[in-house]
Scaffold this active site. Structure first.
Site, short mmCIF file in Angstrom:
data_model
loop_
_atom_site.label_atom_id
_atom_site.label_comp_id
_atom_site.label_asym_id
_atom_site.label_seq_id
_atom_site.Cartn_x
_atom_site.Cartn_y
_atom_site.Cartn_z
N LYS A 36 27.60 33.18 30.74
CA LYS A 36 29.31 32.43 30.91
C LYS A 36 30.03 33.08 32.12
CE LYS A 36 31.61 35.27 28.09
NZ LYS A 36 32.56 36.45 26.69
N ARG A 134 41.16 35.24 17.06
CA ARG A 134 40.93 33.97 18.61
C ARG A 134 41.25 32.89 18.20
NH1 ARG A 134 37.80 36.83 23.44
NH2 ARG A 134 35.94 35.85 21.87
N TYR A 266 48.71 50.96 54.94
CA TYR A 266 50.27 50.70 54.38
C TYR A 266 50.73 51.58 53.61
CZ TYR A 266 49.27 46.14 56.01
OH TYR A 266 49.21 44.72 56.53
N MET A 314 44.32 43.73 52.19
CA MET A 314 43.60 42.35 52.43
C MET A 314 42.44 42.32 52.41
SD MET A 314 44.94 38.92 52.76
CE MET A 314 46.40 39.14 52.09
#
Length: 376
Positions: A36, A134, A266, A314
């Site tokens: 999956k 669940r 940063y 990023m």
């Protein structure tokens, strides 16, 4: 959606996945590989086809749509969709593609029954909750469920499944065994009505360490991809010898000095205590290299382990390459895996990240990927 805008390179070793499958088969009679979520980031179609060629009689995916994608790629063995048919479109697709969806409730059962006929019933797997709280029916639903199934000849239950919550934690074995006992009672009730229905309970941890919970079909997942689900426990030996199947590398963008007293990235969270050399690599949180690795992560450069300096950005991250002579722009640095003994495992990266290897593989595997197809 896969990431396509960067220069990262994910390499998946199908040979390692097959070796892990063979290792699992030494302790499991009928493992159903769980592929999956794009095979945990390793590539649904490539992994599925390699496992079928190795003899897998069925594989488990997440959604019906994922199963249909695998079927379209030429996968001929059975496919079980663990999340079931969520709507009418899914039910139609499951029926037309020969996919076995799990059934979580009566509404889902009736949705699938509408797509079959007594001559060509839709095969289903009945999902039961034995302790995860669940998804699925409960033990108390068995009698009414069997009664309803007898009125629906257009569906045929071929499997019952449940999921273990703490099979990887031997300190909670009492809960695991209680789940096993509940599943045994469920199977007894089902088989009094459907004698041929198969049971599937064991995940990777139970497949490796709890043979009494194997039932007919076992569902190894993370173990296929080289992560020991029992790592750090008294049962760790049962998962030893698994091979990592994914490596991730990125290019160096620039190498420059970082004088003592100068900060980097940063927030100025890191200041050099002595003269250093840093490499800026093309990886950041947009590439699924987590910001949680700021000041904590490690990479492999020039065959050596090097630390991440300052905050992950990023699309860039700084690493300390003071002790890596000759490193230059364009060289590859490994975030996962890597050559030689300095390799970074998914489990180790997960510890630094503050997560689990499943998330590491699923996220990093979304970067540009290729497969090493040399399966022996």
């Amino acid at each position: 959606m896969p990431i396509s805008y960067n220069k990262a390179s994910v390499v998946v070793s199908l040979q390692s996945i097959i070796a892990n499958y063979r290792r699992i088969r030494t302790v499991a009679q009928r493992p159903m590989p769980v592929i999956k979520s794009d095979a945990y980031g390793h590539g649904l179609e490539a992994v599925g086809m390699a496992l079928e060629a190795e003899g897998a009689r069925e594989c488990a995916v997440g959604t019906v749509g994922e199963g249909a994608k695998l079927r379209k790629a030429g996968f001929g063995a059975d496919i079980v969709a663990l999340l079931g048919a969520l709507d009418r479109e899914d039910a139609q697709l499951a029926a037309s593609s020969g996919i076995i969806p799990t059934v979580l409730d009566i509404a889902g059962l009736e949705r699938l029954a509408a797509q079959g006929t007594p001559e060509r019933p839709v095969r289903v797997a009945l999902k039961f909750d034995t302790g995860m709280a669940r998804l699925g029916f409960t033990e108390h639903d068995v009698s009414a469920l069997c009664e309803r199934l007898r009125t629906l000849p257009s569906v045929r239950p071929v499997m019952a499944v449940s999921h273990l919550a703490v099979a990887d934690d031997p300190t909670q074995s009492a809960f695991t065994m209680a789940q096993g006992a509940a599943f045994a009672r469920i199977m007894a009730g089902l088989r009094s009505n459907f004698p041929d229905i198969m049971g599937s309970l064991s995940n990777s941890a139970a497949t490796l360490a709890h043979p009494q919970l194997h039932w007919d079909v076992q569902r190894p997942g993370i173990a296929l991809y080289g992560s020991n689900p029992l790592r750090g426990t008294a049962l760790a030996r049962h998962g030893e010898g698994l091979l990592p199947a994914m490596s991730v590398s990125v290019p160096v963008l620039q190498v420059h000095p970082l004088p003592a007293g100068r900060s980097i990235s940063y927030g100025r969270t890191y200041t050099a205590t002595k003269d250093a050399t840093v490499a800026i690599i093309a990886a950041g949180y947009a590439d699924n290299y987590s910001r949680a690795l700021s000041g904590r992560g490690v990479a492999v450069a020039g065959g050596r382990r090097v630390p991440v300096l300052g905050r992950v950005c990023m699309q860039t991250t700084a690493i300390d390459v003071t002790d890596v002579p000759g490193i230059a722009t364009g060289d590859r640095v490994w975030l996962l895996g890597g050559p030689g003994p300095a390799t970074v495992s998914a489990d180790e990266l997960a510890d630094l990240w503050g997560t689990i290897s499943y998330e590491v593989l699923c996220l990093l595997g979304m970067n540009p990927r290729r497969h090493d197809d040399s399966v022996e």
